[in-house]
Design a protein around this motif. Structure first.
Motif, PDB file in Angstrom:
ATOM      1  N   GLY A  29       0.791  -1.225   0.000  1.00 24.39           N
ATOM      2  CA  GLY A  29       0.000   0.000   0.000  1.00 24.39           C
ATOM      3  C   GLY A  29       0.822   1.274   0.000  1.00 24.39           C
ATOM      4  N   VAL A  30       0.119   2.387   0.174  1.00 25.08           N
ATOM      5  CA  VAL A  30       0.746   3.713   0.099  1.00 25.08           C
ATOM      6  C   VAL A  30       0.137   4.619   1.170  1.00 25.08           C
ATOM      7  CG1 VAL A  30       1.164   3.534  -2.391  1.00 25.08           C
ATOM      8  CG2 VAL A  30      -0.973   4.573  -1.560  1.00 25.08           C
ATOM      9  N   PRO A  31       0.817   5.745   1.486  1.00 22.49           N
ATOM     10  CA  PRO A  31       0.178   6.750   2.338  1.00 22.49           C
ATOM     11  C   PRO A  31      -1.113   7.242   1.692  1.00 22.49           C
ATOM     12  CG  PRO A  31       2.525   7.201   2.120  1.00 22.49           C
ATOM     13  CD  PRO A  31       2.203   6.116   1.142  1.00 22.49           C
ATOM     14  N   ARG A  32      -2.169   7.336   2.466  1.00 19.06           N
ATOM     15  CA  ARG A  32      -3.501   7.598   1.913  1.00 19.06           C
ATOM     16  C   ARG A  32      -3.575   8.932   1.165  1.00 19.06           C
ATOM     17  NH1 ARG A  32      -6.658   6.682   6.225  1.00 19.06           N
ATOM     18  NH2 ARG A  32      -7.057   4.549   5.553  1.00 19.06           N
ATOM     19  N   TYR A  33      -4.077   8.856  -0.073  1.00 15.57           N
ATOM     20  CA  TYR A  33      -4.361  10.068  -0.835  1.00 15.57           C
ATOM     21  C   TYR A  33      -5.770  10.041  -1.425  1.00 15.57           C
ATOM     22  CZ  TYR A  33      -3.395   7.339  -5.099  1.00 15.57           C
ATOM     23  OH  TYR A  33      -3.420   6.402  -6.102  1.00 15.57           O
ATOM     24  N   ARG A  34      -6.465   8.922  -1.243  1.00 16.52           N
ATOM     25  CA  ARG A  34      -7.853   8.781  -1.676  1.00 16.52           C
ATOM     26  C   ARG A  34      -8.428   7.594  -0.920  1.00 16.52           C
ATOM     27  NH1 ARG A  34      -8.032   4.171  -4.627  1.00 16.52           N
ATOM     28  NH2 ARG A  34      -6.254   3.606  -5.919  1.00 16.52           N
ATOM     29  N   GLU A  35      -9.705   7.308  -1.113  1.00 14.96           N
ATOM     30  CA  GLU A  35     -10.314   6.114  -0.540  1.00 14.96           C
ATOM     31  C   GLU A  35     -10.075   4.931  -1.471  1.00 14.96           C
ATOM     32  OE1 GLU A  35     -11.589   5.934   2.502  1.00 14.96           O
ATOM     33  OE2 GLU A  35     -10.955   8.028   2.666  1.00 14.96           O
ATOM     34  N   GLY A  36     -10.036   3.730  -0.908  1.00 17.40           N
ATOM     35  CA  GLY A  36      -9.857   2.546  -1.722  1.00 17.40           C
ATOM     36  C   GLY A  36      -8.855   1.581  -1.121  1.00 17.40           C
ATOM     37  N   GLN A  38      -4.701   1.879   0.809  1.00 16.04           N
ATOM     38  CA  GLN A  38      -4.511   3.248   1.288  1.00 16.04           C
ATOM     39  C   GLN A  38      -4.413   3.209   2.823  1.00 16.04           C
ATOM     40  OE1 GLN A  38      -4.525   6.064  -0.849  1.00 16.04           O
ATOM     41  NE2 GLN A  38      -4.689   4.679  -2.597  1.00 16.04           N
ATOM     42  N   PHE A  39      -3.317   3.731   3.373  1.00 14.88           N
ATOM     43  CA  PHE A  39      -3.094   3.653   4.810  1.00 14.88           C
ATOM     44  C   PHE A  39      -2.774   5.027   5.382  1.00 14.88           C
ATOM     45  CE2 PHE A  39      -1.865  -0.588   3.273  1.00 14.88           C
ATOM     46  CZ  PHE A  39      -2.699  -1.384   4.072  1.00 14.88           C
ATOM     47  N   SER A  40      -3.277   5.258   6.592  1.00 21.51           N
ATOM     48  CA  SER A  40      -2.841   6.448   7.319  1.00 21.51           C
ATOM     49  C   SER A  40      -1.401   6.248   7.772  1.00 21.51           C
ATOM     50  CB  SER A  40      -3.732   6.692   8.534  1.00 21.51           C
ATOM     51  OG  SER A  40      -3.505   5.684   9.510  1.00 21.51           O
ATOM     52  N   HIS A  49       5.496  -1.102  -1.485  1.00 24.59           N
ATOM     53  CA  HIS A  49       5.014  -0.473  -2.710  1.00 24.59           C
ATOM     54  C   HIS A  49       5.399   1.005  -2.710  1.00 24.59           C
ATOM     55  CE1 HIS A  49       2.789   0.108  -6.343  1.00 24.59           C
ATOM     56  NE2 HIS A  49       1.985   1.002  -5.788  1.00 24.59           N
ATOM     57  N   ALA A  50       5.144   1.691  -1.617  1.00 23.40           N
ATOM     58  CA  ALA A  50       5.468   3.118  -1.517  1.00 23.40           C
ATOM     59  C   ALA A  50       6.974   3.329  -1.367  1.00 23.40           C
ATOM     60  CB  ALA A  50       4.748   3.724  -0.307  1.00 23.40           C
ATOM     61  N   PRO A  51       7.475   4.487  -1.802  1.00 22.47           N
ATOM     62  CA  PRO A  51       8.887   4.802  -1.618  1.00 22.47           C
ATOM     63  C   PRO A  51       9.122   5.438  -0.254  1.00 22.47           C
ATOM     64  CG  PRO A  51       7.857   6.570  -2.826  1.00 22.47           C
ATOM     65  CD  PRO A  51       6.776   5.536  -2.583  1.00 22.47           C
ATOM     66  N   HIS A  80       2.369  10.224  -4.950  1.00 17.39           N
ATOM     67  CA  HIS A  80       3.607   9.458  -5.020  1.00 17.39           C
ATOM     68  C   HIS A  80       4.649   9.951  -4.017  1.00 17.39           C
ATOM     69  CE1 HIS A  80       1.718   8.604  -8.953  1.00 17.39           C
ATOM     70  NE2 HIS A  80       2.239   7.403  -8.764  1.00 17.39           N
ATOM     71  N   ARG A  81       4.178  10.554  -2.933  1.00 21.28           N
ATOM     72  CA  ARG A  81       5.092  11.031  -1.893  1.00 21.28           C
ATOM     73  C   ARG A  81       5.651   9.846  -1.103  1.00 21.28           C
ATOM     74  NH1 ARG A  81      -0.018  11.096   0.048  1.00 21.28           N
ATOM     75  NH2 ARG A  81      -0.414  10.735   2.284  1.00 21.28           N
ATOM     76  N   GLY A  82       6.718  10.103  -0.374  1.00 19.85           N
ATOM     77  CA  GLY A  82       7.307   9.075   0.463  1.00 19.85           C
ATOM     78  C   GLY A  82       6.636   9.008   1.827  1.00 19.85           C
ATOM     79  N   SER A  83       6.791   7.878   2.489  1.00 20.94           N
ATOM     80  CA  SER A  83       6.207   7.673   3.808  1.00 20.94           C
ATOM     81  C   SER A  83       7.256   7.862   4.901  1.00 20.94           C
ATOM     82  CB  SER A  83       5.621   6.261   3.918  1.00 20.94           C
ATOM     83  OG  SER A  83       5.324   5.946   5.263  1.00 20.94           O
TER      84      SER A  83
END
Length: 209
Positions: free
Chosen positions: A95-102, A105-107, A139-141, A153-156
């Motif tokens: 997953g990735v840092p949340r930017y939309r619902e679905g 998507q993680f806080s 998945h996320a950078p 596409h920001r980093g976590s």
């Protein structure tokens, strides 16, 4: 040890009857997200080594069966899990840092809980020798040169904390497109972590193995 890295697109060099004979011998396959479940199953059916994956943020890692769907067979979902292969310790976060619902998507708090998940008893002894985990698959950078130009596409920061706490040798991620004529695929952080973008596919030799 030679690793096949892949993410985000079905690559014609891999989705072919010639695979894996069209590549050097492989020891492990790592999929960094947003790949169709049937593609993962196809790859796993062609190689005699483990295929490990994390999911991305587009809900792609499923196999459709009639009205339903299932996770792909023959592969290992690494999200929130530690996997040891031939002495190589690998941890995964999908997953990735949340930017939309679905899906996927993680806080940042949810990602932090995955980073701070308890590890086996042998973990402190390994960390004392330099590297608690050898490889982080996400998945996320992480923040830094691997991120994209947009918010999605920001980093976590949670992944940067993982670097500081557990000092992985390598961090493999997907999600961020490689744009331009000759885009850089990897960089080394000030902490010494080699960050590799698996977009499409890449081969990675672990020289310290």
């Amino acid at each position: 040890m030679r690793l096949l890295l892949l993410s985000d697109q079905v690559h014609p060099h891999l989705h072919t009857p010639r695979f894996p004979q069209n590549l050097p011998p492989l020891d492990l396959v790592l999929a960094a997200g947003d790949l169709p479940g049937d593609y993962l199953e196809y790859l796993a059916s062609k190689v005699a080594v483990p295929v490990l994956y994390v999911f991305g943020n587009h809900g792609a890692e499923w196999v459709r069966e009639g009205e339903g769907r299932r996770r792909p067979g023959g592969v290992v979902l690494l999200h929130g899990r530690l996997f040891v292969h031939r002495g190589l310790w690998i941890y995964g976060i999908g997953g990735v840092p949340r930017y939309r619902e679905g899906e996927g998507q993680f806080s940042e708090g949810e990602l932090l809980r995955l980073v701070l998940k308890p590890f086996p008893l042998a973990f402190p002894r390994r960390l004392g020798k330099g590297h608690g985990v050898d490889l982080l698959l996400t998945h996320a950078p992480p923040p830094g040169p691997s991120t994209g130009q947009d918010f999605a596409h920001r980093g976590s920061p949670a992944l940067a904390l993982f670097h500081r706490l557990y000092r992985p040798r390598v961090h493999v991620h997907g999600h961020v497109p490689l744009l331009g004529a000759n885009p850089p695929r990897r960089h080394r952080t000030p902490l010494g972590v080699e960050v590799v973008n698996a977009q499409g596919y890449a081969l990675l030799e672990l020289s310290w193995r």
